[in-house]
Structure formats: structure tokens, C-alpha cells
Design a protein around this motif. Structure first.
Motif, PDB file in Angstrom:
ATOM      1  N   GLN A  63      -5.393   0.949  -3.633  1.00  0.00           N
ATOM      2  CA  GLN A  63      -4.830   0.333  -2.433  1.00  0.00           C
ATOM      3  C   GLN A  63      -5.612  -0.923  -2.083  1.00  0.00           C
ATOM      4  O   GLN A  63      -6.714  -1.144  -2.588  1.00  0.00           O
ATOM      5  CB  GLN A  63      -4.834   1.292  -1.259  1.00  0.00           C
ATOM      6  CG  GLN A  63      -6.211   1.639  -0.731  1.00  0.00           C
ATOM      7  CD  GLN A  63      -6.169   2.619   0.436  1.00  0.00           C
ATOM      8  OE1 GLN A  63      -5.140   3.218   0.718  1.00  0.00           O
ATOM      9  NE2 GLN A  63      -7.270   2.786   1.105  1.00  0.00           N
ATOM     10  N   ASP A  66      -8.620  -2.294  -4.372  1.00  0.00           N
ATOM     11  CA  ASP A  66      -9.644  -1.347  -4.790  1.00  0.00           C
ATOM     12  C   ASP A  66      -8.983  -0.390  -5.781  1.00  0.00           C
ATOM     13  O   ASP A  66      -8.164   0.451  -5.382  1.00  0.00           O
ATOM     14  CB  ASP A  66     -10.166  -0.597  -3.558  1.00  0.00           C
ATOM     15  CG  ASP A  66     -11.248   0.419  -3.893  1.00  0.00           C
ATOM     16  OD1 ASP A  66     -11.224   1.018  -4.987  1.00  0.00           O
ATOM     17  OD2 ASP A  66     -12.129   0.632  -3.045  1.00  0.00           O
ATOM     18  N   ARG A  85       0.762   3.989  -2.987  1.00  0.00           N
ATOM     19  CA  ARG A  85       0.493   5.396  -2.679  1.00  0.00           C
ATOM     20  C   ARG A  85       1.600   6.307  -3.208  1.00  0.00           C
ATOM     21  O   ARG A  85       1.327   7.362  -3.772  1.00  0.00           O
ATOM     22  CB  ARG A  85       0.356   5.571  -1.163  1.00  0.00           C
ATOM     23  CG  ARG A  85       0.056   7.019  -0.751  1.00  0.00           C
ATOM     24  CD  ARG A  85       0.192   7.228   0.736  1.00  0.00           C
ATOM     25  NE  ARG A  85       1.616   7.125   1.091  1.00  0.00           N
ATOM     26  CZ  ARG A  85       2.056   6.571   2.220  1.00  0.00           C
ATOM     27  NH1 ARG A  85       1.207   6.063   3.101  1.00  0.00           N
ATOM     28  NH2 ARG A  85       3.339   6.520   2.479  1.00  0.00           N
ATOM     29  N   ARG A  99      -9.295   3.448  -5.232  1.00  0.00           N
ATOM     30  CA  ARG A  99      -8.439   3.990  -4.164  1.00  0.00           C
ATOM     31  C   ARG A  99      -6.961   3.689  -4.398  1.00  0.00           C
ATOM     32  O   ARG A  99      -6.107   4.222  -3.723  1.00  0.00           O
ATOM     33  CB  ARG A  99      -8.840   3.386  -2.831  1.00  0.00           C
ATOM     34  CG  ARG A  99     -10.229   3.756  -2.397  1.00  0.00           C
ATOM     35  CD  ARG A  99     -10.639   2.907  -1.231  1.00  0.00           C
ATOM     36  NE  ARG A  99     -10.809   3.733  -0.057  1.00  0.00           N
ATOM     37  CZ  ARG A  99     -11.229   3.278   1.109  1.00  0.00           C
ATOM     38  NH1 ARG A  99     -11.479   1.992   1.269  1.00  0.00           N
ATOM     39  NH2 ARG A  99     -11.377   4.087   2.124  1.00  0.00           N
ATOM     40  N   ASN A 111       0.820  -1.210   0.000  1.00  0.00           N
ATOM     41  CA  ASN A 111       0.000   0.000   0.000  1.00  0.00           C
ATOM     42  C   ASN A 111       0.857   1.265   0.000  1.00  0.00           C
ATOM     43  O   ASN A 111       0.508   2.252  -0.649  1.00  0.00           O
ATOM     44  CB  ASN A 111      -0.993   0.001   1.165  1.00  0.00           C
ATOM     45  CG  ASN A 111      -2.271  -0.724   0.815  1.00  0.00           C
ATOM     46  OD1 ASN A 111      -2.563  -0.987  -0.349  1.00  0.00           O
ATOM     47  ND2 ASN A 111      -3.056  -1.060   1.818  1.00  0.00           N
TER      48      ASN A 111
END
Length: 62
Positions: A60, A55, A23, A58, A19
Motif C-alpha cells: 500500500q 511500501d 488491498r 504492506r 490502496n
């Protein structure tokens, strides 16, 4: 998860690393997997084992 990418084997640590990379460095899971030479299916199964799924909206695992 066996990978030459130096990723942690523990799924919770793997979740954190993936993640963070999504990001900070990658616009999609596909881009991360391609760049790091990670098997997308193996990654999603590893994180699915602790009830996390990717997802795309998103970008992540949630």
C-alpha cells in the motif's frame, strides 16, 4: 494523472482508490499497473506529491 483507467485526478481520492484496489485485488503495485495499464512512474509521482510512497511489504501507499 491521465489514464484510461477512469482514476480520479485528485491525489487524495487517487490514494484511496489505489490502496483499496491493492488491498482487495492485487498482490503488488506492478500487478495493478500491468492490469489497469497505469504508468507506475506517473502514479508514484502523483502520490509522492502528497508525501505518500509505495511500501511493498504492506502492499500500500503510506
Amino acid at each position: 494523472m491521465s489514464s484510461g483507467a477512469g482514476l480520479p485526478g485528485d491525489p487524495v481520492m487517487l490514494l484511496s482508490v489505489i490502496n483499496t484496489k491493492l488491498r482487495d485485488f492485487y498482490p503488488s503495485l506492478e500487478a495493478l499497473c500491468d492490469d489497469m495499464q497505469i504508468d507506475k512512474k506517473e502514479l508514484t509521482e502523483s502520490l509522492g506529491a502528497i508525501d505518500y510512497a509505495y511500501d511493498a511489504g504492506r502492499n500500500q501507499f503510506v
